[in-house]
Enzyme design. Structure first.
Site, PDB file in Angstrom:
ATOM      1  N   ASN A  16      -1.929 -82.611  97.428  1.00 44.22           N
ATOM      2  CA  ASN A  16      -1.718 -81.838  96.188  1.00 44.22           C
ATOM      3  C   ASN A  16      -1.570 -82.765  94.994  1.00 44.22           C
ATOM      4  OD1 ASN A  16      -1.470 -78.748  96.587  1.00 44.22           O
ATOM      5  ND2 ASN A  16      -0.465 -79.623  98.377  1.00 44.22           N
ATOM      6  N   ARG A  67      23.818 -85.860  98.839  1.00 44.40           N
ATOM      7  CA  ARG A  67      22.626 -85.258  98.221  1.00 44.40           C
ATOM      8  C   ARG A  67      22.733 -85.346  96.705  1.00 44.40           C
ATOM      9  NH1 ARG A  67      22.341 -79.409  99.963  1.00 44.40           N
ATOM     10  NH2 ARG A  67      20.520 -79.425  98.619  1.00 44.40           N
ATOM     11  N   ARG A  93      12.866 -82.582 100.888  1.00 42.94           N
ATOM     12  CA  ARG A  93      14.322 -82.524 100.687  1.00 42.94           C
ATOM     13  C   ARG A  93      14.658 -81.311  99.818  1.00 42.94           C
ATOM     14  NH1 ARG A  93      16.504 -85.053 104.284  1.00 42.94           N
ATOM     15  NH2 ARG A  93      18.439 -85.118 103.116  1.00 42.94           N
ATOM     16  N   LEU A  95      16.695 -79.622  96.857  1.00 41.98           N
ATOM     17  CA  LEU A  95      17.302 -80.112  95.615  1.00 41.98           C
ATOM     18  C   LEU A  95      18.661 -79.452  95.400  1.00 41.98           C
ATOM     19  CD1 LEU A  95      14.093 -79.907  93.428  1.00 41.98           C
ATOM     20  CD2 LEU A  95      15.163 -81.990  94.316  1.00 41.98           C
ATOM     21  N   ASN A 109       7.243 -75.495  92.862  1.00 47.58           N
ATOM     22  CA  ASN A 109       6.951 -75.849  94.254  1.00 47.58           C
ATOM     23  C   ASN A 109       5.715 -75.092  94.699  1.00 47.58           C
ATOM     24  OD1 ASN A 109       7.419 -76.990  96.854  1.00 47.58           O
ATOM     25  ND2 ASN A 109       8.271 -75.032  97.540  1.00 47.58           N
ATOM     26  N   HIS A 111       4.017 -73.623  98.342  1.00 54.05           N
ATOM     27  CA  HIS A 111       4.417 -73.319  99.715  1.00 54.05           C
ATOM     28  C   HIS A 111       3.219 -72.701 100.445  1.00 54.05           C
ATOM     29  CE1 HIS A 111       7.119 -72.326 102.980  1.00 54.05           C
ATOM     30  NE2 HIS A 111       6.479 -71.180 103.051  1.00 54.05           N
ATOM     31  N   ASP A 147      12.632 -71.677  99.257  1.00 59.73           N
ATOM     32  CA  ASP A 147      11.368 -70.960  99.023  1.00 59.73           C
ATOM     33  C   ASP A 147      11.601 -69.546  98.487  1.00 59.73           C
ATOM     34  OD1 ASP A 147      10.026 -73.226 100.052  1.00 59.73           O
ATOM     35  OD2 ASP A 147      10.256 -72.481 102.090  1.00 59.73           O
ATOM     36  N   ALA A 175      -6.998 -74.119  99.259  1.00 57.66           N
ATOM     37  CA  ALA A 175      -6.546 -73.102  98.289  1.00 57.66           C
ATOM     38  C   ALA A 175      -5.387 -73.635  97.445  1.00 57.66           C
ATOM     39  CB  ALA A 175      -6.133 -71.828  99.027  1.00 57.66           C
ATOM     40  N   GLU A 176      -4.486 -74.382  98.087  1.00 51.52           N
ATOM     41  CA  GLU A 176      -3.340 -74.944  97.351  1.00 51.52           C
ATOM     42  C   GLU A 176      -3.816 -75.839  96.213  1.00 51.52           C
ATOM     43  OE1 GLU A 176       0.300 -75.359 100.535  1.00 51.52           O
ATOM     44  OE2 GLU A 176      -0.902 -77.109 100.120  1.00 51.52           O
TER      45      GLU A 176
HETATM   46  C1  GRF Z   1       1.592 -78.422 101.446  1.00 49.13           C
HETATM   47  O1  GRF Z   1       1.107 -77.578 102.453  1.00 49.13           O
HETATM   48  C2  GRF Z   1       2.638 -77.703 100.640  1.00 49.13           C
HETATM   49  O2  GRF Z   1       2.437 -76.337 100.569  1.00 49.13           O
HETATM   50  C3  GRF Z   1       3.893 -77.984 101.413  1.00 49.13           C
HETATM   51  O3  GRF Z   1       3.753 -79.293 101.882  1.00 49.13           O
HETATM   52  C4  GRF Z   1       2.374 -79.592 102.027  1.00 49.13           C
HETATM   53  C5  GRF Z   1       2.115 -80.868 101.285  1.00 49.13           C
HETATM   54  O4  GRF Z   1       0.836 -81.381 101.508  1.00 49.13           O
HETATM   55  N1  GRF Z   1       5.051 -77.786 100.572  1.00 49.13           N
HETATM   56  P1  GRF Z   1       0.347 -82.662 100.699  1.00 49.13           P
HETATM   57  O5  GRF Z   1       1.378 -83.772 100.925  1.00 49.13           O
HETATM   58  O6  GRF Z   1       0.240 -82.289  99.256  1.00 49.13           O
HETATM   59  O7  GRF Z   1      -0.977 -83.019 101.308  1.00 49.13           O
END
Ligand code: GRF
Length: 200
Positions: A16, A67, A93, A95, A109, A111, A147, A175-176
């Site tokens: 990502n 933390r 982690r 937060l 974030n 997910h 989440d 998709a992300e």
């Molecule tokens: C992704 O699937 C995201 O949704 C989740 O952790 C994964 C991270 O993947 N929170 P990357 O490190 O960005 O490849």
């Protein structure tokens, strides 16, 4: 339009992060990644940041007494780098409220499920085990829960016959990468409503 000053928090592969860096590079996203923070020294995301010429800090969470102390170190590094928006990209982690108060309404974030379905660390496996025929990914503002924060955008991804965790994960990750960049571009363009900020 404002240029988003981003701090990206990672723990792993960083695909990502890569998608965000690539979008900035090709002019599709008006943002700068000011700093990447990894809590793991072996995260491949660090290599991706370095290749893009982005500053990286490795802050191993185990070296901090609590933390809160870990989050204070991250806050200091992010402020020093003039970061305004926090992008969690595979950061493993939780937060503290202290961190969230330092960047109110500015922590995002991604997910790998259609929240509120399948929160937690095994969302893709859980969707498969549940027999879901559609899953997807969600970009949301981060709040004190796991989440649970206000949802900004979601993308649906079909579960295909014969899918295993790896094949489904690959489809969700594609998709992300699109969704995170689109949401960030929407924020830069002022098209995203800020979340209600809790009092106190
Ligand atoms: C992704 O699937 C995201 O949704 C989740 O952790 C994964 C991270 O993947 N929170 P990357 O490190 O960005 O490849």
């Amino acid at each position: 339009m404002t240029t988003l000053e981003l701090g990206v928090l990672v723990s792993g592969n960083g695909t990502n992060l890569q998608a965000i860096l690539d979008a900035i590079q090709r002019g599709a996203l008006d943002a700068r990644v000011r700093l990447v923070i990894s809590n793991r020294a072996d995260a491949f995301a660090i290599e991706r940041a370095r290749r893009a010429g982005v500053a990286v800090r490795v802050l191993p969470h185990r070296e901090y007494a609590s933390r809160e102390a870990f989050d204070e170190a991250m806050i200091a590094a992010l402020r020093e780098a003039s970061v305004e928006w926090i992008v969690l990209a595979g950061f493993m982690r939780l937060l503290t409220p202290r961190f969230l108060r330092a960047f109110p309404g500015r922590v995002l974030n991604i997910h790998p499920s259609l929240l509120p379905d399948f929160p937690g660390t095994h969302a893709i496996r859980d969707a498969l085990e549940h027999g879901a025929t559609v899953t997807g990914c969600t970009v949301h503002f981060v709040d004190d829960g796991v989440d649970t924060g206000p949802i900004i955008a979601q993308r649906r991804v079909p579960v295909l016959p014969g899918d295993d965790e790896a094949s489904l994960a690959e489809r969700i990750h594609r998709a992300e990468h699109e969704l995170y960049v689109e949401v960030l571009a929407d924020i830069a363009a002022g098209r995203v409503e800020p979340p209600p900020v809790p009092e106190g």
